[in-house]
Design a protein around this motif. Structure first.
Motif, short mmCIF file in Angstrom:
data_model
loop_
_atom_site.label_atom_id
_atom_site.label_comp_id
_atom_site.label_asym_id
_atom_site.label_seq_id
_atom_site.Cartn_x
_atom_site.Cartn_y
_atom_site.Cartn_z
N PHE A 10 1.71 10.75 7.72
CA PHE A 10 1.36 9.52 7.82
C PHE A 10 1.89 8.61 7.27
N ARG A 11 1.93 8.43 5.56
CA ARG A 11 2.96 7.87 4.86
C ARG A 11 4.07 7.69 5.44
N SER A 12 4.96 8.62 6.10
CA SER A 12 6.24 8.57 6.26
C SER A 12 6.44 7.58 7.68
N THR A 28 8.61 -0.99 2.63
CA THR A 28 7.45 0.09 1.44
C THR A 28 8.20 0.96 1.47
N CYS A 29 7.49 1.15 -0.75
CA CYS A 29 8.02 2.37 -1.43
C CYS A 29 8.27 3.39 -0.75
N THR A 30 9.08 3.87 -1.15
CA THR A 30 9.62 5.97 -0.64
C THR A 30 8.01 6.72 -0.65
N THR A 61 7.24 4.50 -6.45
CA THR A 61 6.82 3.88 -5.57
C THR A 61 6.16 2.47 -6.46
N CYS A 62 5.34 1.59 -5.86
CA CYS A 62 5.29 -0.12 -6.27
C CYS A 62 4.32 0.11 -7.84
N MET A 63 3.59 0.96 -8.07
CA MET A 63 2.71 1.30 -8.16
C MET A 63 3.72 1.49 -10.37
N THR A 74 1.93 -4.31 -4.56
CA THR A 74 2.16 -2.95 -3.88
C THR A 74 2.17 -3.35 -2.15
N CYS A 75 2.77 -2.27 -2.02
CA CYS A 75 2.71 -2.64 -0.59
C CYS A 75 1.77 -1.74 0.30
N ILE A 76 2.25 -1.94 1.72
CA ILE A 76 0.55 -1.17 2.10
C ILE A 76 0.71 0.08 1.81
N ASN A 77 1.79 1.20 2.43
CA ASN A 77 1.84 2.18 1.68
C ASN A 77 0.75 2.54 -0.01
N CYS A 78 1.35 2.05 -0.31
CA CYS A 78 0.59 2.50 -1.83
C CYS A 78 -1.40 2.28 -2.05
N LYS A 79 -1.12 0.67 -1.53
CA LYS A 79 -2.80 0.79 -1.19
C LYS A 79 -3.73 1.14 -0.22
ZN LIG Z 1 4.47 1.19 -2.92
#
Ligand SMILES: [Zn+2]
Length: 281
Positions: free
Chosen positions: A64-66, A79-81, A87-89, A115-120
């Motif tokens: 889902f993340r990728s 988005t971060c990897t 990560t953004c965090m 933070t990006c949407i994926n980290c959230k």
């Molecule tokens: Zn992120």
């Protein structure tokens, strides 16, 4: 409001569940070093203790993340990897930790802004995931075996015991699917559903041996439940969000599910994602 990253407030629970069917061979393999030494020539799939093929929730989360990363890129949002220490965090961890004891609202604001949407949605160090993807244990399956040429990872050469066998789950196998989310705004539900649609339409393959045509699946009997659904509406739950009129699908086939949930995808498509601040285009 920052409900999407708040764990101390309950605003909404989202449940998406149904079945997946494999349309091609599916290989969710064990990592290197986890295979049974007694069958070293067989590249094994992951199974439960009673030998049923398993798609771990952690594999779903990676898929889902990728896939989300690909969708976010198409929309032009950063988005971060999600990789360890990238990560953004990770960039703001020290700042967040020192703010936590002084000003919790500032700490929450910093996490929201940076933070990006994926980290959230999928989580990062010190930021719990907003969704849980559960293990899928096969309900109906056949196992297939296919010979593969093994190339030595150390020398790059085709070795004497070059012929290995790979295990996979045959097409036509059935697994359950369950995702539970907390405090997801409509655009985040739309984002998750778009990810599922990409998988359903074969824009994304899952598992191993993709270049050999493995990993196509389809969703069926899908339901979407949202705890605060009232009068055919899902209200907006933060400043980026939009209210939608929608009939929530129940036991729907893939195509029907994705057409009924189109309004949610549209909220995501039209949302002006304002985070992370440092990486706006
Ligand atoms: Zn992120």
């Amino acid at each position: 409001m920052t409900f999407l990253i708040r764990k101390d407030i309950f605003a909404r629970r989202v449940k998406i569940y149904g079945k997946i069917e494999t349309l091609a061979p599916l290989r969710i393999g064990k990592g290197r070093g986890e295979t049974n030494p007694e069958s070293a020539a067989t590249m094994q799939i992951i199974r439960t203790y009673d030998e049923k093929p398993l798609i771990p929730g952690s594999s779903w989360k990676g898929i889902f993340r990728s896939t989300g990363e690909k969708i976010a890129k198409e929309k032009g949002i950063f988005t971060c990897t999600g990789l360890t220490r990238q990560t953004c965090m990770d960039k703001i961890l020290n700042q967040v930790q020192s703010l936590m004891s002084k000003d919790i609202d500032e700490a929450v604001k910093l996490v929201w802004d940076e933070t990006c949407i994926n980290c959230k949605i999928f989580g990062a160090p010190s930021l719990y995931s907003a969704i849980s993807l559960f293990d899928s244990v096969a309900e109906k399956f056949n196992i297939g075996y296919r010979p593969m040429i093994a190339i030595s990872r150390d020398t790059g050469a085709v070795t004497k015991s070059a012929l290995a066998t790979t295990e996979y789950v045959e097409p036509g196998s059935i697994f359950p699917f369950l995702l539970i989310g907390n405090n997801l705004p409509n655009y985040a539900i739309g984002y998750i559903i778009k990810i599922m649609r990409y998988i359903n339409e074969g824009l994304v393959q899952i598992g191993g041996n993709k270049s050999r045509g493995f990993g196509f699946i389809t969703f069926s009997k899908l339901s979407l439940e949202v705890s605060d659904y009232r009068d055919g509406k899902l209200k907006a739950i933060d400043d980026l969000d939009k209210e939608v009129n929608i009939e929530l699908p129940k036991d729907s086939e893939g195509k029907d599910f994705f057409s009924k949930t189109k309004p949610l995808e549209e909220v995501f498509d039209n949302a002006k994602i304002t985070f992370p601040h440092n990486n706006l285009h």
